[in-house]
Each structure stands twice: as structure tokens, then as C-alpha cells.
Scaffold this motif. Structure first.
Motif, mmCIF file in Angstrom:
data_model
loop_
_atom_site.group_PDB
_atom_site.id
_atom_site.type_symbol
_atom_site.label_atom_id
_atom_site.label_comp_id
_atom_site.label_asym_id
_atom_site.label_seq_id
_atom_site.Cartn_x
_atom_site.Cartn_y
_atom_site.Cartn_z
ATOM 1 N N GLU A 237 -13.722 -2.990 1.516
ATOM 2 C CA GLU A 237 -15.159 -2.889 1.231
ATOM 3 C C GLU A 237 -15.725 -4.239 0.809
ATOM 4 O O GLU A 237 -16.830 -4.618 1.231
ATOM 5 C CB GLU A 237 -15.383 -1.849 0.128
ATOM 6 N N THR B 250 1.726 3.152 -2.892
ATOM 7 C CA THR B 250 1.298 4.155 -3.859
ATOM 8 C C THR B 250 -0.181 4.455 -3.683
ATOM 9 O O THR B 250 -0.922 3.656 -3.091
ATOM 10 C CB THR B 250 1.566 3.664 -5.280
ATOM 11 N N PRO B 251 -0.665 5.587 -4.219
ATOM 12 C CA PRO B 251 -2.100 5.893 -4.140
ATOM 13 C C PRO B 251 -2.959 4.800 -4.775
ATOM 14 O O PRO B 251 -4.032 4.479 -4.270
ATOM 15 C CB PRO B 251 -2.219 7.220 -4.892
ATOM 16 N N ALA B 252 -2.500 4.223 -5.907
ATOM 17 C CA ALA B 252 -3.274 3.165 -6.557
ATOM 18 C C ALA B 252 -3.371 1.933 -5.668
ATOM 19 O O ALA B 252 -4.433 1.299 -5.566
ATOM 20 C CB ALA B 252 -2.640 2.803 -7.899
ATOM 21 N N GLU B 253 -2.249 1.570 -5.004
ATOM 22 C CA GLU B 253 -2.265 0.416 -4.120
ATOM 23 C C GLU B 253 -3.145 0.657 -2.907
ATOM 24 O O GLU B 253 -3.847 -0.241 -2.447
ATOM 25 C CB GLU B 253 -0.837 0.086 -3.684
ATOM 26 N N ARG B 254 -3.126 1.890 -2.387
ATOM 27 C CA ARG B 254 -3.997 2.198 -1.246
ATOM 28 C C ARG B 254 -5.466 2.172 -1.653
ATOM 29 O O ARG B 254 -6.330 1.737 -0.878
ATOM 30 C CB ARG B 254 -3.613 3.560 -0.656
ATOM 31 N N ALA B 255 -5.754 2.628 -2.881
ATOM 32 C CA ALA B 255 -7.138 2.599 -3.353
ATOM 33 C C ALA B 255 -7.627 1.158 -3.516
ATOM 34 O O ALA B 255 -8.760 0.826 -3.164
ATOM 35 C CB ALA B 255 -7.254 3.342 -4.686
ATOM 36 N N GLU B 256 -6.746 0.276 -4.040
ATOM 37 C CA GLU B 256 -7.133 -1.116 -4.191
ATOM 38 C C GLU B 256 -7.305 -1.782 -2.828
ATOM 39 O O GLU B 256 -8.215 -2.593 -2.623
ATOM 40 C CB GLU B 256 -6.102 -1.867 -5.015
ATOM 41 N N ARG B 257 -6.443 -1.425 -1.878
ATOM 42 C CA ARG B 257 -6.584 -1.976 -0.529
ATOM 43 C C ARG B 257 -7.916 -1.547 0.084
ATOM 44 O O ARG B 257 -8.573 -2.329 0.792
ATOM 45 C CB ARG B 257 -5.428 -1.498 0.326
ATOM 46 N N LYS B 258 -8.356 -0.331 -0.185
ATOM 47 C CA LYS B 258 -9.650 0.124 0.305
ATOM 48 C C LYS B 258 -10.777 -0.714 -0.309
ATOM 49 O O LYS B 258 -11.749 -1.075 0.369
ATOM 50 C CB LYS B 258 -9.847 1.598 -0.036
ATOM 51 N N ARG B 259 -10.637 -1.070 -1.602
ATOM 52 C CA ARG B 259 -11.647 -1.921 -2.234
ATOM 53 C C ARG B 259 -11.651 -3.314 -1.623
ATOM 54 O O ARG B 259 -12.706 -3.951 -1.504
ATOM 55 C CB ARG B 259 -11.399 -1.986 -3.747
ATOM 56 N N ALA C 181 0.857 -1.200 0.000
ATOM 57 C CA ALA C 181 0.000 0.000 0.000
ATOM 58 C C ALA C 181 0.888 1.244 0.000
ATOM 59 O O ALA C 181 0.646 2.192 0.746
ATOM 60 C CB ALA C 181 -0.939 -0.008 1.204
#
Length: 412
Positions: free
Chosen positions: A118, A106-115, A104
Motif C-alpha cells: 500500500e 506468519t499472519p503478522a509478516e503478511r500484514a506488514e507486507r500488505k502495508r 511472509a
């Protein structure tokens, strides 16, 4: 002289032979590179199939990639595919691994981790995290027939769907432990599994076989091309019959509604309205329901400017068999007749109409929690409805109402 030549030859030959037997560092590196290349190819194939909407193929590719080597990011993507593909009960362990271990930075990795998080919450609502506590370490533990404790730990967590489940634990020197429990959706729970030491019984001094020791080999039937681990959807090849409900056990509630058409509201012309119902189902065969419905006559009584409507409540006790059901009904409501002001002397009257009747219907499950239903019922009322203008009787309706309704409902 001959012995010197032989020794010299051995000295010349031996180093090359040793070199052929020892693994080359380059060969080991090539093997590692081949494994990594195969893993990346399968992971990229899973990403491609998922982007194309082919969830079954994506799940298979991700599972094969994880069989090459474990990767928390790929595990999380497999968990999301299972949630999207209607298998949320198999996804929480994969998603939890990704939430804790996937990168987590990069921003993309953090966004995927948020998904991932969810998706885990969506999957968690379909089952329960269960902490299995075995009294002795080293036991083999299965949950619903699937091995869940490869490390032989005395306590571990596992995720199960809501409903009835069975845990079995075996350990040398102990009796097999069998524990049954009911998992509640969305709630974590602990299940102790006690092991009891096996009693030692002294056998006879001379061994006597109980039956012919000749072994009978059973036939081996070849299975599918992919294992359950490689293809999570392997056992879903046969389409599910939407008329068969999922195997849910225990008390559950439901709420629903839909349009209704009623015949017999001061006329045999149709009265159109809506119904709202709720109730509980203690088991697969019996349900209790309360509903409220109202319907308005679509035309005038006897083609005159006289309107009518009915409103009331219905209590029902229903018996279910597969996708059909039948109910006994109790009714308490009113029928109201209203004379238009411009045509008659302003007047209206309402009459309370208790009654009883029966209903038949069909239920078709669309998803695990949503179902469509169609129903028809007949109610016998305490009295009929007579509409008169002056001394002229324009309608004399018998004490019967017939209803037809279609709608949907949610179970919880």
C-alpha cells in the motif's frame, strides 16, 4: 652442541608463533555476533523511534542498520518512514525490495507486507519507474547526479519523481551521453541512452604542456556528521518556505473552491456565497482559469424586504511571480432582484451583466499538491442596477462589483 640447542628452541617457539598469527574460529564468530548485535540494535532503535513518531530519527537508524548489513524487512520499514515523512519519491525501490524478499510466513509478516504494498502504491503516484537502457554494458550512469548503475548493467530500473530529469553515461572510449526526459507521475517509461565512440585524434610528436603543471589543492570543508545515505533528511534542516511552490515543470491542472463575499449586488451590503474554479497552468508564470460563483445579499436592499443575488462565470488569464499573481478577468452573469410577496406586489427581475476587471491574489503551498489562496477582484459591468418601489428609487447601484474570496485547490 650449540646448533642442536638453537634448533630445539626454534621448534619449541614456532608453533606458538604460528598459533598467534592464525585467526581463531572463536574470534571470527565473535565478530559476526558483534555485527549482528549492532544490526539488531539499530533496527530496534528505528522501530522505537518510528513508534514514537520521530520519523527523522527512525529513518537514520534504519539507514545505519542497512549499512551494517542488508535486510529487506528493514528496507521496507525505511520506505514506509520516508512515505510518512513526506519523501515518497525516495521510497519505491526500498518498498519493492521488501515486497519481493521480506519474510511472509506468519499472519503478522503478511500484514506488514500488505502495508509495504500500500505504501508503494502511494509513493508510486508521486513519480515514475524508469527503465534506463544503455547501449553498452559497463558504463557509469548517473540520474540527476546520483550513481544508479554500480553493477555496470546495460539496462536497469530506477524510480524518479515527476518532472524533468537528466541521465549521464560515461564509458572509456566513448563520448559522454546526456539524455533529458520528463517523468509523468504514475506512469512507467523507457529511456534509451546511446553511447557514441570517441574519435581518435593524433596528437603532436612532442608533448607540450598547455599550462603550468603545478597543482593547486582546493580547500576541504568538513561536511555534516552523517552522509545522505545515513540520514535521508540531512538536507531538510532548513524549514521549507510554504510560500515557495515545489519545482514542478510542464503542463498541470488544478481545481478548487471556497467562500466568496461580493459587494455591489444591488447594494453595497455584502453578498455571501461560494465559488468553484478549475484551470490549467502551462508553466510557472501563466495560468488560465474558469470559475463559477454565486452570492446572495445578506440584508434587504435599503433595509426593505427586497432580496438580491448574483450568479455567473468568470474567465481569467493570470501571471504568476513567486507566491503572488495578477489576473485579467472577463465576466458574464446575472443580477436578480426579488420583492417579497407580503410587502410588495410580487415581482422580480433579472439582468444579464457582462463585464471585465482585474484580480490580485496570493498563493501559499501547504503540500506538494494542495495550496491555499486569497484573492480580491474588481469588475466593471455593462450597466448598474436601479431598484425602485413605485416612483421611489431606493437603490441606484453603479456598474461595479468587488469580490473577496479565500479557498484552496488541488494540482494534478
Amino acid at each position: 652442541m650449540r646448533s642442536v640447542i638453537v634448533v630445539s628452541t626454534l621448534l619449541l617457539v614456532s608453533p606458538s608463533a604460528w598459533a598467534q598469527r592464525l585467526p581463531s574460529p572463536d574470534v571470527e564468530e565473535d565478530r559476526e555476533a558483534e555485527v549482528e548485535l549492532r544490526f539488531k540494535a539499530l533496527a530496534q532503535l528505528g522501530d522505537h523511534e518510528r513508534a514514537a513518531g520521530r520519523l527523522r530519527e527512525a529513518a537514520r537508524a534504519y539507514r545505519q542498520a542497512l549499512n551494517v548489513r542488508h535486510d529487506s524487512l528493514v528496507a521496507g520499514r525505511l520506505g514506509m518512514v520516508l512515505v510518512e515523512g513526506g519523501r515518497p519519491e525516495d521510497a519505491p525501490e526500498l518498498l519493492l525490495d521488501a515486497i519481493h524478499r521480506a519474510p511472509a510466513a506468519t499472519p503478522a509478516e503478511r500484514a506488514e507486507r500488505k502495508r509495504f504494498f500500500e505504501a508503494h502504491e502511494v509513493a508510486r503516484a508521486h513519480g515514475s519507474w524508469v527503465e534506463v537502457m544503455v547501449s553498452h554494458a559497463g558504463a557509469r550512469v548517473t540520474v540527476d547526479g546520483i550513481d544508479r548503475n554500480d553493477a555496470g548493467r546495460s539496462a536497469f530500473w530506477t524510480f524518479v519523481a515527476g518532472g524533468e530529469h537528466e541521465i549521464r553515461a560515461t564509458l572509456d572510449g566513448f563520448e559522454e551521453a546526456v539524455v533529458k526526459f520528463t517523468a509523468v507521475k504514475g506512469k512507467d517509461m523507457k529511456v534509451p541512452v546511446p553511447l557514441t565512440a570517441r574519435k581518435v585524434e593524433q596528437g603532436p610528436g612532442v608533448y607540450v604542456p598547455e599550462k603550468d603543471p603545478t597543482a593547486t589543492l582546493s580547500a576541504v570543508v568538513s561536511g555534516p556528521g552523517f552522509t545522505k545515505q545515513e540520514d535521508p533528511f540531512a538536507y531538510d534542516d532548513q524549514p521549507k518556505d510554504p510560500t515557495k511552490p515545489d519545482e514542478k515543470k510542464g503542463l498541470r491542472g488544478f481545481i478548487g473552491g471556497g467562500p466568496v463575499v461580493v459587494f455591489g449586488v444591488a447594494s453595497w451590503m455584502p453578498a455571501v456565497g461560494a465559488t468553484l474554479a478549475g484551470g490549467v497552468q502551462p508553466n510557472d508564470y501563466v495560468s488560465l482559469r474558469l470559475e463559477a460563483r454565486a452570492a446572495w445579499l445578506t440584508t434587504g436592499v435599503a433595509d426593505r424586504p427586497i432580496s438580491a443575488m448574483t450568479a455567473g462565470g468568470i474567465a481569467s488569464v493570470c501571471g504568476h511571480y513567486k507566491w503572488i499573481f495578477g489576473c485579467a478577468l472577463g465576466h458574464l452573469g446575472v443580477i436578480t432582484v426579488d420583492f417579497a410577496v407580503q410587502s410588495f406586489k410580487p415581482a422580480n427581475f433579472s439582468a444579464i451583466k457582462p463585464g471585465a476587471g482585474a484580480r490580485v491574489g496570493a498563493n501559499v503551498r501547504v503540500t506538494q499538491s494542495f495550496a491555499l489562496h486569497a484573492e480580491a477582484d474588481v469588475l466593471g459591468l455593462s450597466s448598474g442596477v436601479q431598484v425602485a418601489v413605485g416612483s421611489t428609487v431606493v437603490s441606484d447601484q453603479p456598474p461595479v462589483m468587488i469580490g473577496v474570496q479565500f479557498g484552496g485547490g488541488w494540482e494534478f
